[in-house]
Design a protein around this motif. Structure first.
Motif, PDB file in Angstrom:
ATOM      1  N   THR A 170      73.857  56.225  30.564  1.00  0.00           N
ATOM      2  CA  THR A 170      74.262  56.160  29.259  1.00  0.00           C
ATOM      3  C   THR A 170      75.518  56.645  29.160  1.00  0.00           C
ATOM      4  O   THR A 170      76.312  55.891  28.544  1.00  0.00           O
ATOM      5  N   ALA A 171      76.005  57.744  29.952  1.00  0.00           N
ATOM      6  CA  ALA A 171      77.280  58.286  29.907  1.00  0.00           C
ATOM      7  C   ALA A 171      78.493  57.180  30.528  1.00  0.00           C
ATOM      8  O   ALA A 171      79.246  56.933  30.032  1.00  0.00           O
ATOM      9  N   TYR A 172      77.895  56.446  31.672  1.00  0.00           N
ATOM     10  CA  TYR A 172      78.751  55.284  32.182  1.00  0.00           C
ATOM     11  C   TYR A 172      79.081  54.236  31.171  1.00  0.00           C
ATOM     12  O   TYR A 172      80.240  53.974  30.860  1.00  0.00           O
ATOM     13  N   LEU A 173      77.927  53.896  30.572  1.00  0.00           N
ATOM     14  CA  LEU A 173      78.074  52.827  29.410  1.00  0.00           C
ATOM     15  C   LEU A 173      79.068  53.172  28.604  1.00  0.00           C
ATOM     16  O   LEU A 173      79.850  52.410  28.083  1.00  0.00           O
ATOM     17  N   GLU A 174      79.102  54.206  27.842  1.00  0.00           N
ATOM     18  CA  GLU A 174      80.061  54.806  26.861  1.00  0.00           C
ATOM     19  C   GLU A 174      81.472  54.862  27.261  1.00  0.00           C
ATOM     20  O   GLU A 174      82.439  54.886  26.683  1.00  0.00           O
ATOM     21  N   GLN A 175      81.463  55.430  28.441  1.00  0.00           N
ATOM     22  CA  GLN A 175      82.776  55.602  29.067  1.00  0.00           C
ATOM     23  C   GLN A 175      83.621  54.423  29.832  1.00  0.00           C
ATOM     24  O   GLN A 175      84.917  54.693  29.799  1.00  0.00           O
ATOM     25  N   TYR A 176      82.856  53.960  30.711  1.00  0.00           N
ATOM     26  CA  TYR A 176      83.478  53.351  31.964  1.00  0.00           C
ATOM     27  C   TYR A 176      83.346  51.921  31.845  1.00  0.00           C
ATOM     28  O   TYR A 176      83.903  50.875  32.615  1.00  0.00           O
ATOM     29  N   ARG A 177      82.178  51.444  31.108  1.00  0.00           N
ATOM     30  CA  ARG A 177      81.947  50.132  31.377  1.00  0.00           C
ATOM     31  C   ARG A 177      82.950  49.081  30.913  1.00  0.00           C
ATOM     32  O   ARG A 177      83.224  48.266  31.792  1.00  0.00           O
ATOM     33  N   ASP A 178      83.475  49.048  29.846  1.00  0.00           N
ATOM     34  CA  ASP A 178      84.571  48.127  29.484  1.00  0.00           C
ATOM     35  C   ASP A 178      85.653  48.163  30.464  1.00  0.00           C
ATOM     36  O   ASP A 178      86.448  47.224  30.671  1.00  0.00           O
ATOM     37  N   ALA A 179      86.268  49.462  30.779  1.00  0.00           N
ATOM     38  CA  ALA A 179      87.348  49.646  31.797  1.00  0.00           C
ATOM     39  C   ALA A 179      87.059  49.032  33.088  1.00  0.00           C
ATOM     40  O   ALA A 179      87.750  48.539  33.712  1.00  0.00           O
ATOM     41  N   THR A 180      85.835  49.338  33.411  1.00  0.00           N
ATOM     42  CA  THR A 180      85.373  48.469  34.726  1.00  0.00           C
ATOM     43  C   THR A 180      85.512  46.820  34.734  1.00  0.00           C
ATOM     44  O   THR A 180      85.923  46.395  35.633  1.00  0.00           O
ATOM     45  N   ILE A 181      85.050  46.363  33.754  1.00  0.00           N
ATOM     46  CA  ILE A 181      85.053  44.840  33.456  1.00  0.00           C
ATOM     47  C   ILE A 181      86.558  44.392  33.544  1.00  0.00           C
ATOM     48  O   ILE A 181      86.852  43.258  34.092  1.00  0.00           O
ATOM     49  N   GLU A 182      87.456  45.137  32.857  1.00  0.00           N
ATOM     50  CA  GLU A 182      88.867  44.863  32.753  1.00  0.00           C
ATOM     51  C   GLU A 182      89.514  45.004  34.107  1.00  0.00           C
ATOM     52  O   GLU A 182      90.244  44.270  34.536  1.00  0.00           O
TER      53      GLU A 182
END
Length: 222
Positions: A6-18
Protein backbone atom coordinates in the motif's frame (compact mmCIF):
# COMPACT_ATOMS: atom_id res chain seq x y z
CA UNK A 1 7.91 -4.53 -10.92
CA UNK A 2 7.68 -7.44 -8.53
CA UNK A 3 6.95 -5.77 -5.20
CA UNK A 4 3.74 -4.00 -4.21
CA UNK A 5 2.56 -2.65 -0.86
CA UNK A 6 0.00 0.00 0.00
CA UNK A 7 2.80 2.42 0.88
CA UNK A 8 4.59 1.72 -2.40
CA UNK A 9 1.44 2.32 -4.42
CA UNK A 10 0.84 5.66 -2.74
CA UNK A 11 4.42 6.93 -2.89
CA UNK A 12 6.35 5.36 -5.77
CA UNK A 13 4.19 3.69 -8.41
CA UNK A 14 3.71 6.68 -10.70
CA UNK A 15 7.34 7.77 -10.35
CA UNK A 16 8.47 4.25 -11.26
CA UNK A 17 6.33 4.25 -14.41
CA UNK A 18 7.80 7.64 -15.36
CA UNK A 19 11.34 6.41 -14.71
CA UNK A 20 10.75 3.35 -16.92
CA UNK A 21 9.49 5.57 -19.73
CA UNK A 22 12.54 7.83 -19.35
CA UNK A 23 14.79 4.91 -20.28
CA UNK A 24 13.04 4.60 -23.63
CA UNK A 25 11.19 1.45 -22.66
CA UNK A 26 7.68 1.02 -24.01
CA UNK A 27 6.58 -1.85 -21.74
CA UNK A 28 5.81 -2.08 -18.04
CA UNK A 29 5.47 -5.56 -16.56
CA UNK A 30 3.97 -6.16 -13.14
CA UNK A 31 4.30 -9.40 -11.16
CA UNK A 32 0.92 -10.25 -9.60
CA UNK A 33 1.61 -12.79 -6.86
CA UNK A 34 -0.68 -15.29 -5.28
CA UNK A 35 0.54 -17.59 -2.51
CA UNK A 36 0.22 -21.12 -1.27
CA UNK A 37 -1.86 -21.25 1.89
CA UNK A 38 -1.52 -25.02 1.83
CA UNK A 39 0.24 -27.61 -0.27
CA UNK A 40 -1.58 -30.59 1.31
CA UNK A 41 -3.95 -30.17 -0.45
CA UNK A 42 -2.98 -27.29 -2.77
CA UNK A 43 -4.66 -24.01 -1.85
CA UNK A 44 -3.71 -20.92 -3.86
CA UNK A 45 -5.12 -17.46 -3.10
CA UNK A 46 -4.21 -13.80 -3.44
CA UNK A 47 -2.12 -12.17 -0.69
CA UNK A 48 -3.30 -9.60 1.81
CA UNK A 49 -1.22 -7.78 4.43
CA UNK A 50 -2.11 -6.01 7.70
CA UNK A 51 0.84 -3.62 7.24
CA UNK A 52 1.01 -0.61 4.91
CA UNK A 53 4.51 -1.68 3.90
CA UNK A 54 3.66 -5.38 3.72
CA UNK A 55 3.95 -7.29 0.44
CA UNK A 56 0.56 -8.13 -1.09
CA UNK A 57 -1.37 -8.70 -4.29
CA UNK A 58 -3.05 -5.89 -6.17
CA UNK A 59 -6.84 -5.76 -6.08
CA UNK A 60 -8.78 -5.81 -9.35
CA UNK A 61 -9.53 -2.08 -9.02
CA UNK A 62 -5.84 -1.32 -8.43
CA UNK A 63 -4.82 -3.31 -11.50
CA UNK A 64 -7.34 -1.40 -13.62
CA UNK A 65 -5.96 1.91 -12.34
CA UNK A 66 -2.37 0.71 -12.86
CA UNK A 67 -3.09 -0.32 -16.46
CA UNK A 68 -4.76 3.03 -17.17
CA UNK A 69 -1.72 4.93 -15.85
CA UNK A 70 0.69 2.86 -17.94
CA UNK A 71 -1.38 3.27 -21.10
CA UNK A 72 -1.70 7.01 -20.53
CA UNK A 73 2.10 7.17 -20.27
CA UNK A 74 2.36 5.65 -23.75
CA UNK A 75 3.61 2.20 -22.69
CA UNK A 76 2.12 -1.26 -23.03
CA UNK A 77 1.26 -3.37 -20.00
CA UNK A 78 2.27 -6.93 -19.30
CA UNK A 79 0.78 -8.84 -16.35
CA UNK A 80 2.95 -11.63 -14.92
CA UNK A 81 1.38 -14.25 -12.65
CA UNK A 82 3.59 -15.82 -10.00
CA UNK A 83 3.37 -17.81 -6.77
CA UNK A 84 5.22 -17.54 -3.48
CA UNK A 85 5.06 -19.40 -0.16
CA UNK A 86 4.25 -16.49 2.17
CA UNK A 87 0.91 -18.02 3.14
CA UNK A 88 2.70 -21.03 4.65
CA UNK A 89 4.94 -18.98 6.94
CA UNK A 90 4.43 -18.62 10.68
CA UNK A 91 6.74 -15.59 10.68
CA UNK A 92 4.72 -13.55 8.23
CA UNK A 93 6.51 -10.32 9.12
CA UNK A 94 9.86 -11.71 7.96
CA UNK A 95 9.68 -14.07 4.96
CA UNK A 96 13.50 -14.24 4.89
CA UNK A 97 14.02 -15.46 8.46
CA UNK A 98 15.56 -18.90 8.94
CA UNK A 99 12.19 -20.28 10.04
CA UNK A 100 10.35 -18.82 7.06
CA UNK A 101 12.94 -19.99 4.55
CA UNK A 102 12.80 -23.50 5.99
CA UNK A 103 8.99 -23.57 5.76
CA UNK A 104 9.04 -22.30 2.18
CA UNK A 105 11.68 -24.86 1.22
CA UNK A 106 9.60 -27.66 2.76
CA UNK A 107 6.60 -26.65 0.65
CA UNK A 108 8.73 -26.48 -2.48
CA UNK A 109 10.25 -29.90 -1.81
CA UNK A 110 6.84 -31.47 -1.26
CA UNK A 111 5.63 -30.19 -4.63
CA UNK A 112 8.79 -31.48 -6.30
CA UNK A 113 8.20 -34.90 -4.71
CA UNK A 114 4.71 -34.97 -6.19
CA UNK A 115 6.21 -34.31 -9.61
CA UNK A 116 8.66 -37.20 -9.13
CA UNK A 117 5.84 -39.50 -8.05
CA UNK A 118 3.69 -38.56 -11.03
CA UNK A 119 6.54 -39.63 -13.31
CA UNK A 120 6.04 -43.17 -12.01
CA UNK A 121 2.23 -42.94 -12.25
CA UNK A 122 1.60 -42.76 -8.52
CA UNK A 123 -2.21 -42.34 -8.27
CA UNK A 124 -2.15 -39.96 -5.26
CA UNK A 125 0.25 -37.63 -7.06
CA UNK A 126 -2.09 -37.53 -10.06
CA UNK A 127 -4.88 -36.42 -7.73
CA UNK A 128 -2.49 -33.81 -6.30
CA UNK A 129 -1.74 -32.34 -9.72
CA UNK A 130 -5.38 -32.32 -10.76
CA UNK A 131 -6.08 -30.31 -7.60
CA UNK A 132 -3.05 -28.04 -8.17
CA UNK A 133 -4.19 -27.13 -11.68
CA UNK A 134 -7.77 -26.57 -10.51
CA UNK A 135 -6.44 -24.02 -8.01
CA UNK A 136 -3.96 -22.43 -10.39
CA UNK A 137 -6.49 -22.24 -13.23
CA UNK A 138 -8.77 -20.17 -11.02
CA UNK A 139 -5.89 -17.72 -10.39
CA UNK A 140 -5.01 -17.50 -14.08
CA UNK A 141 -8.52 -17.27 -15.50
CA UNK A 142 -9.65 -14.50 -13.16
CA UNK A 143 -6.73 -12.44 -14.44
CA UNK A 144 -7.28 -13.49 -18.06
CA UNK A 145 -10.81 -12.02 -17.88
CA UNK A 146 -9.39 -8.86 -16.30
CA UNK A 147 -6.60 -8.64 -18.88
CA UNK A 148 -9.12 -8.85 -21.71
CA UNK A 149 -11.46 -6.23 -20.26
CA UNK A 150 -8.65 -3.74 -19.53
CA UNK A 151 -6.72 -4.14 -22.79
CA UNK A 152 -3.58 -5.62 -21.21
CA UNK A 153 -1.26 -6.44 -24.11
CA UNK A 154 0.48 -9.50 -22.66
CA UNK A 155 -0.47 -12.07 -20.02
CA UNK A 156 2.42 -14.12 -18.63
CA UNK A 157 0.62 -17.15 -17.20
CA UNK A 158 3.42 -18.20 -14.86
CA UNK A 159 6.94 -17.39 -13.79
CA UNK A 160 9.69 -19.78 -12.58
CA UNK A 161 7.16 -22.18 -11.09
CA UNK A 162 9.57 -25.10 -10.94
CA UNK A 163 8.06 -28.57 -10.43
CA UNK A 164 4.63 -27.74 -11.94
CA UNK A 165 6.40 -27.38 -15.30
CA UNK A 166 7.75 -30.93 -15.40
CA UNK A 167 7.04 -32.74 -18.67
CA UNK A 168 4.34 -34.86 -17.05
CA UNK A 169 2.18 -31.71 -16.73
CA UNK A 170 2.54 -30.54 -20.34
CA UNK A 171 -0.99 -31.52 -21.34
CA UNK A 172 -2.44 -29.77 -18.32
CA UNK A 173 -0.61 -26.60 -19.38
CA UNK A 174 -1.91 -26.96 -22.93
CA UNK A 175 -5.44 -27.29 -21.59
CA UNK A 176 -5.00 -24.17 -19.45
CA UNK A 177 -3.54 -22.19 -22.37
CA UNK A 178 -6.53 -23.18 -24.51
CA UNK A 179 -8.87 -21.87 -21.78
CA UNK A 180 -6.95 -18.59 -21.65
CA UNK A 181 -7.12 -18.18 -25.44
CA UNK A 182 -10.88 -18.68 -25.36
CA UNK A 183 -11.13 -15.64 -23.06
CA UNK A 184 -8.11 -13.45 -23.76
CA UNK A 185 -7.16 -12.03 -27.19
CA UNK A 186 -3.74 -10.58 -26.29
CA UNK A 187 -0.32 -12.24 -26.33
CA UNK A 188 0.43 -15.11 -23.95
CA UNK A 189 3.82 -15.96 -22.48
CA UNK A 190 5.50 -17.95 -19.72
CA UNK A 191 8.59 -16.77 -17.84
CA UNK A 192 11.20 -19.52 -17.40
CA UNK A 193 14.05 -19.38 -14.94
CA UNK A 194 17.23 -20.68 -16.61
CA UNK A 195 20.65 -21.30 -15.08
CA UNK A 196 23.44 -23.86 -15.47
CA UNK A 197 21.14 -26.79 -14.62
CA UNK A 198 17.50 -25.71 -14.60
CA UNK A 199 17.03 -25.14 -18.32
CA UNK A 200 16.78 -28.84 -19.14
CA UNK A 201 15.07 -29.86 -15.90
CA UNK A 202 11.72 -28.21 -16.59
CA UNK A 203 9.55 -28.56 -19.67
CA UNK A 204 6.97 -25.93 -20.59
CA UNK A 205 5.06 -26.22 -23.92
CA UNK A 206 6.38 -22.96 -25.36
CA UNK A 207 5.04 -23.88 -28.80
CA UNK A 208 1.56 -23.24 -27.40
CA UNK A 209 2.22 -19.62 -26.37
CA UNK A 210 3.25 -16.51 -28.30
CA UNK A 211 6.45 -15.56 -26.49
CA UNK A 212 9.05 -17.20 -24.29
CA UNK A 213 10.26 -14.96 -21.49
CA UNK A 214 13.66 -16.04 -20.14
CA UNK A 215 15.04 -15.13 -16.71
CA UNK A 216 18.75 -15.88 -17.10
CA UNK A 217 20.16 -16.46 -13.63
CA UNK A 218 23.26 -18.36 -14.69
CA UNK A 219 26.80 -17.22 -13.94
CA UNK A 220 28.02 -15.01 -16.77
CA UNK A 221 31.76 -15.32 -16.15
CA UNK A 222 34.42 -15.54 -13.46
Amino acid sequence: MDYISTAYLEQYRDATIEAMNDTGSDWVFYDQYATYYSVTPPEIELIDSPWDTGFRSLTEAEIIDFVDEVHESGSKFGLILELNYDGLLTDGANPFSDTSMSQAKSGELYIAEQADLQNINDPESIVFWDSWFDQYTGFVMSHAHLAESTGIEMLVIGKQLGAPTRESNNQRWRDLIAQVRATYSGSISYAQWVDDTQGAYFSFPFDAVDYAMIYQWGQISD
